[in-house]
Design a protein around this motif. Structure first.
Motif, PDB file in Angstrom:
ATOM      1  N   MET A  84      -3.674   2.754  -2.131  1.00 41.00           N
ATOM      2  CA  MET A  84      -2.273   2.432  -1.961  1.00 41.00           C
ATOM      3  C   MET A  84      -2.128   1.136  -1.164  1.00 41.00           C
ATOM      4  O   MET A  84      -2.893   0.879  -0.255  1.00 41.00           O
ATOM      5  CB  MET A  84      -1.552   3.557  -1.227  1.00 41.00           C
ATOM      6  CG  MET A  84      -1.566   4.897  -1.939  1.00 41.00           C
ATOM      7  SD  MET A  84      -0.716   4.832  -3.510  1.00 41.00           S
ATOM      8  CE  MET A  84      -1.614   6.070  -4.404  1.00 41.00           C
ATOM      9  N   HIS A 114      -3.027   2.266  -7.259  1.00 39.13           N
ATOM     10  CA  HIS A 114      -2.522   0.898  -7.263  1.00 39.13           C
ATOM     11  C   HIS A 114      -3.450   0.024  -8.105  1.00 39.13           C
ATOM     12  O   HIS A 114      -4.587  -0.243  -7.735  1.00 39.13           O
ATOM     13  CB  HIS A 114      -2.416   0.319  -5.856  1.00 39.13           C
ATOM     14  CG  HIS A 114      -1.841  -1.064  -5.864  1.00 39.13           C
ATOM     15  ND1 HIS A 114      -0.487  -1.290  -5.859  1.00 39.13           N
ATOM     16  CD2 HIS A 114      -2.435  -2.273  -5.933  1.00 39.13           C
ATOM     17  CE1 HIS A 114      -0.275  -2.601  -5.915  1.00 39.13           C
ATOM     18  NE2 HIS A 114      -1.448  -3.217  -5.961  1.00 39.13           N
ATOM     19  N   CYS A 159       3.846   2.036  -4.861  1.00 38.28           N
ATOM     20  CA  CYS A 159       2.964   2.875  -4.035  1.00 38.28           C
ATOM     21  C   CYS A 159       3.799   3.744  -3.101  1.00 38.28           C
ATOM     22  O   CYS A 159       3.492   4.922  -2.895  1.00 38.28           O
ATOM     23  CB  CYS A 159       1.989   2.016  -3.230  1.00 38.28           C
ATOM     24  SG  CYS A 159       0.638   1.301  -4.188  1.00 38.28           S
TER      25      CYS A 159
END
Length: 117
Positions: free
Chosen positions: A1, A47, A8
């Motif tokens: 993240m 991510h 996120c």
């Protein structure tokens, strides 16, 4: 993240979102400014900056997007990679854009874009 990434923040529950569907590793939300009724964003929890960075995450995200697209009679499934391609958030996301005849939503490659001027 990534702390500065809005997506996120959403997938970890630290930012609000209108959740449409959840899978274990992917989420679908309504965008703040939908371009058609039913427009959703499909976002992986991991991510990944764009569709070209991690083919496995991209494929999984597309599989979830395909589930949503299968429920619609007409739809555009769109993602962008890079600023020149109109990517504004550097976290992989796919737009599921339901379409209807005469909705007049122009896309960059449609005739509406080439007849103006």
């Amino acid at each position: 993240m990534v702390a500065s990434c809005v997506f996120c923040e959403i997938v970890t529950g630290r930012a609000p979102a209108d959740i449409v569907r959840e899978w274990g590793d992917v989420i679908a939300i309504r965008p703040l400014d939908p371009v058609t009724p039913g427009h959703v964003l499909v976002i992986p929890h991991t991510h990944v900056p764009d569709v070209g960075r991690d083919p496995g995450v991209s494929a999984r995200t597309m599989a979830c997007a395909a589930e949503l697209a299968a429920e619609l009679p007409a739809v555009n499934v769109i993602t962008s990679k890079g600023h020149a391609a109109t990517q504004t958030v550097a976290h992989l996301h796919l737009h599921i854009v339901p379409r209807t005849a005469g909705d007049n939503l122009p896309l960059p490659w449609t005739p509406q874009q080439h007849t103006a001027g």
